[in-house]
Motif scaffolding. Structure first.
Motif, PDB file in Angstrom:
ATOM      1  N   UNK A 116      52.259  47.115  46.204  1.00 56.41           N
ATOM      2  CA  UNK A 116      50.812  47.146  46.410  1.00 56.41           C
ATOM      3  C   UNK A 116      50.092  47.036  45.074  1.00 56.41           C
ATOM      4  N   UNK A 117      50.552  47.808  44.098  1.00 59.59           N
ATOM      5  CA  UNK A 117      49.942  47.765  42.769  1.00 59.59           C
ATOM      6  C   UNK A 117      50.147  46.395  42.122  1.00 59.59           C
ATOM      7  N   UNK A 118      51.318  45.796  42.342  1.00 57.58           N
ATOM      8  CA  UNK A 118      51.606  44.458  41.816  1.00 57.58           C
ATOM      9  C   UNK A 118      50.599  43.454  42.368  1.00 57.58           C
ATOM     10  N   UNK A 119      50.341  43.524  43.671  1.00 58.51           N
ATOM     11  CA  UNK A 119      49.379  42.602  44.297  1.00 58.51           C
ATOM     12  C   UNK A 119      47.993  42.805  43.700  1.00 58.51           C
ATOM     13  N   UNK A 120      47.588  44.055  43.525  1.00 61.09           N
ATOM     14  CA  UNK A 120      46.268  44.348  42.958  1.00 61.09           C
ATOM     15  C   UNK A 120      46.152  43.806  41.537  1.00 61.09           C
ATOM     16  N   UNK A 121      47.172  44.070  40.723  1.00 59.57           N
ATOM     17  CA  UNK A 121      47.146  43.602  39.332  1.00 59.57           C
ATOM     18  C   UNK A 121      47.169  42.077  39.261  1.00 59.57           C
ATOM     19  N   UNK A 122      47.911  41.447  40.164  1.00 59.36           N
ATOM     20  CA  UNK A 122      47.973  39.982  40.192  1.00 59.36           C
ATOM     21  C   UNK A 122      46.617  39.397  40.553  1.00 59.36           C
ATOM     22  N   UNK A 123      45.946  40.010  41.528  1.00 61.26           N
ATOM     23  CA  UNK A 123      44.608  39.538  41.910  1.00 61.26           C
ATOM     24  C   UNK A 123      43.626  39.716  40.757  1.00 61.26           C
ATOM     25  N   UNK A 124      43.743  40.836  40.076  1.00 58.72           N
ATOM     26  CA  UNK A 124      42.874  41.107  38.928  1.00 58.72           C
ATOM     27  C   UNK A 124      43.087  40.056  37.842  1.00 58.72           C
ATOM     28  N   UNK A 125      44.360  39.751  37.566  1.00 59.83           N
ATOM     29  CA  UNK A 125      44.682  38.744  36.556  1.00 59.83           C
ATOM     30  C   UNK A 125      44.152  37.378  36.981  1.00 59.83           C
ATOM     31  N   UNK A 126      44.303  37.046  38.267  1.00 59.27           N
ATOM     32  CA  UNK A 126      43.836  35.756  38.765  1.00 59.27           C
ATOM     33  C   UNK A 126      42.322  35.625  38.620  1.00 59.27           C
ATOM     34  N   UNK A 127      41.605  36.707  38.886  1.00 57.86           N
ATOM     35  CA  UNK A 127      40.143  36.642  38.753  1.00 57.86           C
ATOM     36  C   UNK A 127      39.735  36.500  37.288  1.00 57.86           C
ATOM     37  N   UNK A 128      40.450  37.170  36.400  1.00 59.23           N
ATOM     38  CA  UNK A 128      40.162  37.020  34.963  1.00 59.23           C
ATOM     39  C   UNK A 128      40.438  35.582  34.510  1.00 59.23           C
ATOM     40  N   UNK A 129      41.527  35.016  35.006  1.00 53.99           N
ATOM     41  CA  UNK A 129      41.870  33.645  34.635  1.00 53.99           C
ATOM     42  C   UNK A 129      40.839  32.664  35.167  1.00 53.99           C
ATOM     43  N   UNK A 130      40.374  32.894  36.388  1.00 50.57           N
ATOM     44  CA  UNK A 130      39.339  32.029  36.967  1.00 50.57           C
ATOM     45  C   UNK A 130      38.073  32.124  36.125  1.00 50.57           C
ATOM     46  N   UNK A 131      37.756  33.315  35.693  1.00 50.62           N
ATOM     47  CA  UNK A 131      36.569  33.534  34.851  1.00 50.62           C
ATOM     48  C   UNK A 131      36.713  32.774  33.523  1.00 50.62           C
ATOM     49  N   UNK A 132      37.908  32.836  32.927  1.00 51.85           N
ATOM     50  CA  UNK A 132      38.153  32.148  31.671  1.00 51.85           C
ATOM     51  C   UNK A 132      38.023  30.635  31.859  1.00 51.85           C
ATOM     52  N   UNK A 133      38.574  30.104  32.962  1.00 52.85           N
ATOM     53  CA  UNK A 133      38.482  28.677  33.216  1.00 52.85           C
ATOM     54  C   UNK A 133      37.024  28.257  33.428  1.00 52.85           C
ATOM     55  N   UNK A 134      36.286  29.105  34.097  1.00 58.79           N
ATOM     56  CA  UNK A 134      34.877  28.841  34.356  1.00 58.79           C
ATOM     57  C   UNK A 134      34.098  28.791  33.035  1.00 58.79           C
TER      58      UNK A 134
END
Length: 164
Positions: free
Chosen positions: A143-161
């Motif tokens: 569960x924590x892995x999924x949360x951290x992965x989603x958090x990382x994905x949103x940060x990466x999307x922000x960086x790409x943006x």
């Protein structure tokens, strides 16, 4: 750009992109995270460190990475010449196709299908390895892995943006 050209281009690029992703799937040594920083594909060791792994889990991951590395090395060494000949034959087919006087759409489609099939096999193997590694985690850690992965994905999307 015609659909066929797009398919041929995609068939050439997709294996390269996903093939490099599998190289990073189990992490590397040092701080190098590939061309996308921490936004690369695969399992991020930084996330794994945040999961409060037990010593037994850490040892299991270490053994899995070691076994995977040895398996890949043995497979590479055992079939090196066959793979080299296969790669050269494939490259010759690509060259014949793109340098021909007339474009053969049927041959291009067949070549693209072969490339996609190979890449699909690689991707399935990579996902199987990731599943094997994540099966070591407890339900809470997953569960924590999924949360951290989603958090990382949103940060990466922000960086790409921000980059665009």
């Amino acid at each position: 750009m015609k659909l066929t050209k797009k398919l041929v281009l995609a068939a050439a690029i997709v294996p390269l992109a996903l093939g490099s992703a599998s190289a990073f799937a189990f992490g590397g040594k040092g701080d190098h995270k590939g061309p996308h920083g921490k936004c690369g594909m695969g399992m991020d060791r930084g996330i794994m460190k945040q999961l409060d792994l037990t010593d037994a889990q850490k040892e299991q991951f270490k053994e899995m990475r070691k076994a995977s590395k040895e398996e890949m090395k043995a497979k590479f060494e055992a079939n090196f010449e066959a793979h080299k000949a296969e790669r050269q034959a494939h490259q010759e087919k690509v060259q014949q196709l793109v340098l021909a006087d007339n474009f053969d759409q049927a041959a291009a489609n067949e070549l693209a299908k072969q490339m996609v099939e190979k890449q699909t096999e690689r991707k399935v193997k990579m996902l199987e390895k990731q599943h094997e590694m994540l099966s070591v985690l407890t339900p809470e850690q997953k569960t924590k892995f999924v949360e951290l992965s989603k958090e990382r994905a949103s940060k990466c999307a922000e960086m790409r943006k921000d980059r665009n």
